[in-house]
Motif scaffolding. Structure first.
Motif, PDB file in Angstrom:
ATOM      1  N   PRO A 160      -9.898 -14.271  14.426  1.00 16.74           N
ATOM      2  CA  PRO A 160      -9.582 -15.680  14.688  1.00 16.74           C
ATOM      3  C   PRO A 160      -8.728 -15.781  15.953  1.00 16.74           C
ATOM      4  CG  PRO A 160      -9.181 -15.136  12.389  1.00 16.74           C
ATOM      5  CD  PRO A 160      -9.448 -13.837  13.101  1.00 16.74           C
ATOM      6  N   ARG A 161      -8.941 -16.870  16.714  1.00 20.74           N
ATOM      7  CA  ARG A 161      -8.200 -17.056  17.967  1.00 20.74           C
ATOM      8  C   ARG A 161      -7.756 -18.495  18.109  1.00 20.74           C
ATOM      9  NH1 ARG A 161      -9.798 -13.446  22.843  1.00 20.74           N
ATOM     10  NH2 ARG A 161      -8.447 -14.981  23.800  1.00 20.74           N
ATOM     11  N   PRO A 162      -6.521 -18.698  18.509  1.00 18.97           N
ATOM     12  CA  PRO A 162      -6.067 -20.062  18.797  1.00 18.97           C
ATOM     13  C   PRO A 162      -6.444 -20.440  20.231  1.00 18.97           C
ATOM     14  CG  PRO A 162      -4.221 -18.542  18.954  1.00 18.97           C
ATOM     15  CD  PRO A 162      -5.432 -17.728  18.556  1.00 18.97           C
ATOM     16  N   TRP A 163      -7.641 -20.963  20.426  1.00 16.61           N
ATOM     17  CA  TRP A 163      -8.127 -21.261  21.767  1.00 16.61           C
ATOM     18  C   TRP A 163      -7.282 -22.340  22.439  1.00 16.61           C
ATOM     19  CZ3 TRP A 163     -11.335 -17.659  23.238  1.00 16.61           C
ATOM     20  CH2 TRP A 163     -12.235 -17.091  22.333  1.00 16.61           C
ATOM     21  N   GLY A 164      -6.952 -23.381  21.689  1.00 20.09           N
ATOM     22  CA  GLY A 164      -6.134 -24.466  22.215  1.00 20.09           C
ATOM     23  C   GLY A 164      -6.777 -25.176  23.404  1.00 20.09           C
ATOM     24  N   ARG A 165      -6.028 -26.092  23.979  1.00 18.32           N
ATOM     25  CA  ARG A 165      -6.504 -26.858  25.136  1.00 18.32           C
ATOM     26  C   ARG A 165      -6.831 -25.960  26.326  1.00 18.32           C
ATOM     27  NH1 ARG A 165      -7.749 -31.496  26.319  1.00 18.32           N
ATOM     28  NH2 ARG A 165      -6.798 -32.534  24.546  1.00 18.32           N
ATOM     29  N   PRO A 166      -6.023 -24.910  26.617  1.00 19.41           N
ATOM     30  CA  PRO A 166      -6.387 -24.050  27.760  1.00 19.41           C
ATOM     31  C   PRO A 166      -7.769 -23.399  27.598  1.00 19.41           C
ATOM     32  CG  PRO A 166      -4.106 -23.670  27.136  1.00 19.41           C
ATOM     33  CD  PRO A 166      -4.703 -24.545  26.069  1.00 19.41           C
ATOM     34  N   GLY A 167      -8.087 -22.955  26.392  1.00 13.34           N
ATOM     35  CA  GLY A 167      -9.405 -22.367  26.164  1.00 13.34           C
ATOM     36  C   GLY A 167     -10.518 -23.373  26.347  1.00 13.34           C
ATOM     37  N   LEU A 168     -10.308 -24.574  25.816  1.00 12.76           N
ATOM     38  CA  LEU A 168     -11.309 -25.634  25.949  1.00 12.76           C
ATOM     39  C   LEU A 168     -11.524 -25.987  27.419  1.00 12.76           C
ATOM     40  CD1 LEU A 168     -13.167 -27.754  24.682  1.00 12.76           C
ATOM     41  CD2 LEU A 168     -11.157 -29.253  24.488  1.00 12.76           C
ATOM     42  N   GLU A 169     -10.449 -26.146  28.174  1.00 10.23           N
ATOM     43  CA  GLU A 169     -10.578 -26.478  29.590  1.00 10.23           C
ATOM     44  C   GLU A 169     -11.258 -25.344  30.362  1.00 10.23           C
ATOM     45  OE1 GLU A 169     -10.165 -29.448  30.853  1.00 10.23           O
ATOM     46  OE2 GLU A 169      -9.600 -30.078  28.827  1.00 10.23           O
ATOM     47  N   THR A 170     -10.948 -24.104  30.017  1.00  9.02           N
ATOM     48  CA  THR A 170     -11.574 -22.959  30.685  1.00  9.02           C
ATOM     49  C   THR A 170     -13.074 -22.952  30.459  1.00  9.02           C
ATOM     50  OG1 THR A 170      -9.571 -21.611  30.570  1.00  9.02           O
ATOM     51  CG2 THR A 170     -11.670 -20.427  30.768  1.00  9.02           C
ATOM     52  N   ILE A 171     -13.517 -23.129  29.216  1.00  8.42           N
ATOM     53  CA  ILE A 171     -14.949 -23.040  28.928  1.00  8.42           C
ATOM     54  C   ILE A 171     -15.698 -24.219  29.548  1.00  8.42           C
ATOM     55  CG2 ILE A 171     -15.106 -24.204  26.667  1.00  8.42           C
ATOM     56  CD1 ILE A 171     -16.694 -20.810  27.530  1.00  8.42           C
ATOM     57  N   LYS A 172     -15.095 -25.396  29.536  1.00  4.45           N
ATOM     58  CA  LYS A 172     -15.740 -26.565  30.140  1.00  4.45           C
ATOM     59  C   LYS A 172     -15.846 -26.426  31.658  1.00  4.45           C
ATOM     60  CE  LYS A 172     -14.359 -30.603  28.508  1.00  4.45           C
ATOM     61  NZ  LYS A 172     -13.488 -31.653  27.920  1.00  4.45           N
ATOM     62  N   SER A 173     -14.801 -25.951  32.306  1.00  5.00           N
ATOM     63  CA  SER A 173     -14.863 -25.794  33.770  1.00  5.00           C
ATOM     64  C   SER A 173     -15.817 -24.662  34.148  1.00  5.00           C
ATOM     65  CB  SER A 173     -13.476 -25.570  34.365  1.00  5.00           C
ATOM     66  OG  SER A 173     -12.921 -24.356  33.934  1.00  5.00           O
ATOM     67  N   THR A 174     -15.881 -23.633  33.327  1.00  8.65           N
ATOM     68  CA  THR A 174     -16.819 -22.538  33.575  1.00  8.65           C
ATOM     69  C   THR A 174     -18.259 -23.032  33.480  1.00  8.65           C
ATOM     70  OG1 THR A 174     -15.232 -20.952  32.710  1.00  8.65           O
ATOM     71  CG2 THR A 174     -17.508 -20.222  32.842  1.00  8.65           C
ATOM     72  N   ALA A 175     -18.534 -23.866  32.480  1.00  6.01           N
ATOM     73  CA  ALA A 175     -19.879 -24.420  32.320  1.00  6.01           C
ATOM     74  C   ALA A 175     -20.249 -25.281  33.527  1.00  6.01           C
ATOM     75  CB  ALA A 175     -19.971 -25.231  31.034  1.00  6.01           C
ATOM     76  N   ALA A 176     -19.338 -26.139  33.963  1.00  3.07           N
ATOM     77  CA  ALA A 176     -19.608 -27.005  35.122  1.00  3.07           C
ATOM     78  C   ALA A 176     -19.846 -26.171  36.377  1.00  3.07           C
ATOM     79  CB  ALA A 176     -18.447 -27.979  35.328  1.00  3.07           C
ATOM     80  N   ASP A 177     -19.046 -25.124  36.567  1.00  2.00           N
ATOM     81  CA  ASP A 177     -19.213 -24.245  37.722  1.00  2.00           C
ATOM     82  C   ASP A 177     -20.573 -23.558  37.692  1.00  2.00           C
ATOM     83  OD1 ASP A 177     -18.226 -22.598  40.050  1.00  2.00           O
ATOM     84  OD2 ASP A 177     -18.479 -20.993  38.545  1.00  2.00           O
ATOM     85  N   LEU A 178     -20.972 -23.072  36.542  1.00  2.01           N
ATOM     86  CA  LEU A 178     -22.248 -22.373  36.450  1.00  2.01           C
ATOM     87  C   LEU A 178     -23.419 -23.316  36.705  1.00  2.01           C
ATOM     88  CD1 LEU A 178     -23.826 -19.808  36.053  1.00  2.01           C
ATOM     89  CD2 LEU A 178     -23.700 -20.176  33.577  1.00  2.01           C
TER      90      LEU A 178
END
Length: 193
Positions: A160-178
């Motif tokens: 289990p991992r506490p992704w939190g807002r930083p994780g959410l922002e990272t994955i969303k910005s990574t998707a947009a970049d790709l």
């Protein structure tokens, strides 16, 4: 949603209906994606795994019947799951459409954060939990300029991992970049990375 009566009682498999799958398969074909591993997408998955500190990262394209990891990072440190029959499943480039969490991201058209998949009955019964020991998931859709969801970028962990807002922002910005890189590649033939 589909119900799979062959699953043991208490282990429902609810896969979202995906009405865009035929159009997505055509679009992926036009882009030359979802048929072969792509070294540039593997490098992208490696970067995403390093960025998030996860053992698994994927660039996943989904058609009508399957998921294809055109970009895949598999860590050597992820502990293997040994099934009751003594076998150890191996995560490869393809996964059935009703396995994993990416089909939910595609249909929802928004990121999905599961800090502990076992906290969510809909997701706790997913085959990847038992087969691969997946305990947390973070994924975002790859939505191109036509509005089509091509697939996802995602990371998973066996803890289990506490992704939190930083994780959410990272994955969303990574998707947009790709998506931007994929569209540049389509427009003028530039290499992905």
């Amino acid at each position: 949603m589909r119900y799979d009566p062959s699953r043991p009682a208490g282990r429902l498999l609810l896969t979202p209906e995906d009405k865009e799958a035929p159009a997505r398969a055509r679009r992926l074909g036009q882009l030359g994606l979802a048929e072969h591993p792509d070294p540039a997408l593997d490098a992208y998955a490696d970067h995403l795994a390093e960025l998030t500190g996860t053992p698994y990262a994927m660039v996943n394209f989904i058609d009508e019947n399957r998921q294809f990891f055109a970009g895949l990072h598999l860590s050597d440190v992820a502990r293997p799951v040994v099934k009751a029959d003594g076998t150890t499943p191996v995560l490869g480039r393809e996964l059935a459409r009703d396995h994993g969490f990416c089909p939910h991201v595609v249909v929802r058209r928004k990121a999905l954060v599961l800090e502990d998949v076992c906290d969510y009955p809909r997701f706790a019964g997913n085959p990847v939990v038992d087969e691969f020991g997946i305990r947390s998931y973070l994924g975002a859709p790859l939505i191109d300029s036509t509005g089509m969801v091509l697939g996802t970028v995602c990371v998973v962990d066996v803890e289990p991992r506490p992704w939190g807002r930083p994780g959410l922002e990272t994955i969303k910005s990574t998707a947009a970049d790709l998506v931007a890189r994929l569209e540049r590649r389509e427009a003028d033939g530039l290499p992905l990375l």
